[in-house]
Design a protein around this motif. Structure first.
Motif, mmCIF file in Angstrom:
data_model
loop_
_atom_site.group_PDB
_atom_site.id
_atom_site.type_symbol
_atom_site.label_atom_id
_atom_site.label_comp_id
_atom_site.label_asym_id
_atom_site.label_seq_id
_atom_site.Cartn_x
_atom_site.Cartn_y
_atom_site.Cartn_z
ATOM 1 N N ALA A 55 0.849 -1.262 0.287
ATOM 2 C CA ALA A 55 -0.369 0.038 -0.183
ATOM 3 C C ALA A 55 0.759 1.339 -0.233
ATOM 4 C CB ALA A 55 -1.073 0.045 1.209
ATOM 5 N N ALA A 59 2.707 1.279 -6.621
ATOM 6 C CA ALA A 59 1.736 2.814 -7.253
ATOM 7 C C ALA A 59 0.766 1.697 -8.036
ATOM 8 C CB ALA A 59 2.324 3.524 -8.010
ATOM 9 N N VAL A 60 -0.695 2.193 -8.109
ATOM 10 C CA VAL A 60 -1.812 1.610 -8.105
ATOM 11 C C VAL A 60 -2.419 2.259 -9.298
ATOM 12 C CG1 VAL A 60 -4.416 0.214 -8.157
ATOM 13 C CG2 VAL A 60 -2.682 0.746 -5.966
ATOM 14 N N SER A 61 -2.118 1.252 -11.278
ATOM 15 C CA SER A 61 -2.352 1.496 -12.049
ATOM 16 C C SER A 61 -3.777 2.359 -11.807
ATOM 17 C CB SER A 61 -2.422 0.855 -13.524
ATOM 18 O OG SER A 61 -3.706 -0.402 -12.942
ATOM 19 N N PRO A 62 -4.587 3.046 -12.797
ATOM 20 C CA PRO A 62 -6.128 3.538 -13.279
ATOM 21 C C PRO A 62 -6.506 2.536 -13.188
ATOM 22 C CG PRO A 62 -3.901 4.531 -14.591
ATOM 23 C CD PRO A 62 -3.755 3.675 -13.875
ATOM 24 N N VAL A 64 -6.898 -0.585 -12.343
ATOM 25 C CA VAL A 64 -7.171 -1.081 -11.235
ATOM 26 C C VAL A 64 -7.946 -0.455 -10.193
ATOM 27 C CG1 VAL A 64 -6.023 -2.109 -9.050
ATOM 28 C CG2 VAL A 64 -4.581 -2.709 -10.771
ATOM 29 N N GLN A 65 -7.495 1.100 -10.027
ATOM 30 C CA GLN A 65 -8.053 2.192 -9.115
ATOM 31 C C GLN A 65 -9.858 2.481 -9.460
ATOM 32 O OE1 GLN A 65 -6.366 5.839 -9.883
ATOM 33 N NE2 GLN A 65 -4.838 5.099 -8.396
ATOM 34 N N SER A 66 -10.039 1.765 -10.846
ATOM 35 C CA SER A 66 -11.569 1.665 -10.831
ATOM 36 C C SER A 66 -12.625 0.699 -10.721
ATOM 37 C CB SER A 66 -11.457 2.280 -13.006
ATOM 38 O OG SER A 66 -11.358 0.853 -13.983
ATOM 39 N N LEU A 68 -11.694 -0.922 -8.125
ATOM 40 C CA LEU A 68 -11.266 -1.051 -6.774
ATOM 41 C C LEU A 68 -12.738 -0.473 -6.914
ATOM 42 C CD1 LEU A 68 -8.196 -0.954 -5.645
ATOM 43 C CD2 LEU A 68 -9.616 -2.651 -5.207
ATOM 44 N N ALA A 69 -13.311 0.750 -7.153
ATOM 45 C CA ALA A 69 -13.853 1.662 -7.158
ATOM 46 C C ALA A 69 -15.561 0.942 -7.102
ATOM 47 C CB ALA A 69 -13.933 3.500 -7.433
ATOM 48 N N ARG A 72 -15.540 -1.361 -4.743
ATOM 49 C CA ARG A 72 -17.223 -0.843 -3.202
ATOM 50 C C ARG A 72 -17.565 -0.210 -3.733
ATOM 51 N NH1 ARG A 72 -11.046 2.225 -3.538
ATOM 52 N NH2 ARG A 72 -10.004 1.151 -1.998
#
Length: 83
Positions: A55, A59-62, A64-66, A68-69, A72
């Motif tokens: 964590a 760095a989390v790629s975009p 992966v961020q999307s 995860l969103a 959630r």
């Protein structure tokens, strides 16, 4: 004055037997010491970086961020009481 010393006199044939016996005894003593050694280093050493390190450093790629969103929001919708 005479001095008395303690010395064991052995038969020449028993010297080789004693040497063999000592080797045998040393082998088993070392074997038992290694076989029943309570120290197990694999239980104490880290196996790699954990989630806190990832964590902080990875760095989390975009993409992966999307994902995860999305996960959630799906969990939030699933856990919210529906009327």
């Amino acid at each position: 004055m005479a001095t008395i010393t303690s010395a064991s006199f052995r038969h020449p044939a028993t010297r080789s037997e004693t040497g063999l016996f000592n080797e045998f005894r040393a082998f088993w003593r070392a074997f038992i010491a290694k076989a029943f050694d309570p120290y197990r280093p694999e239980l104490h050493y880290m196996r790699g970086p954990g989630p806190a390190w990832r964590a902080k450093h990875v760095a989390v790629s975009p993409a992966v961020q999307s994902m995860l969103a999305e996960i959630r929001t799906a969990k939030a919708q699933k856990s919210s009481p529906s009327a």
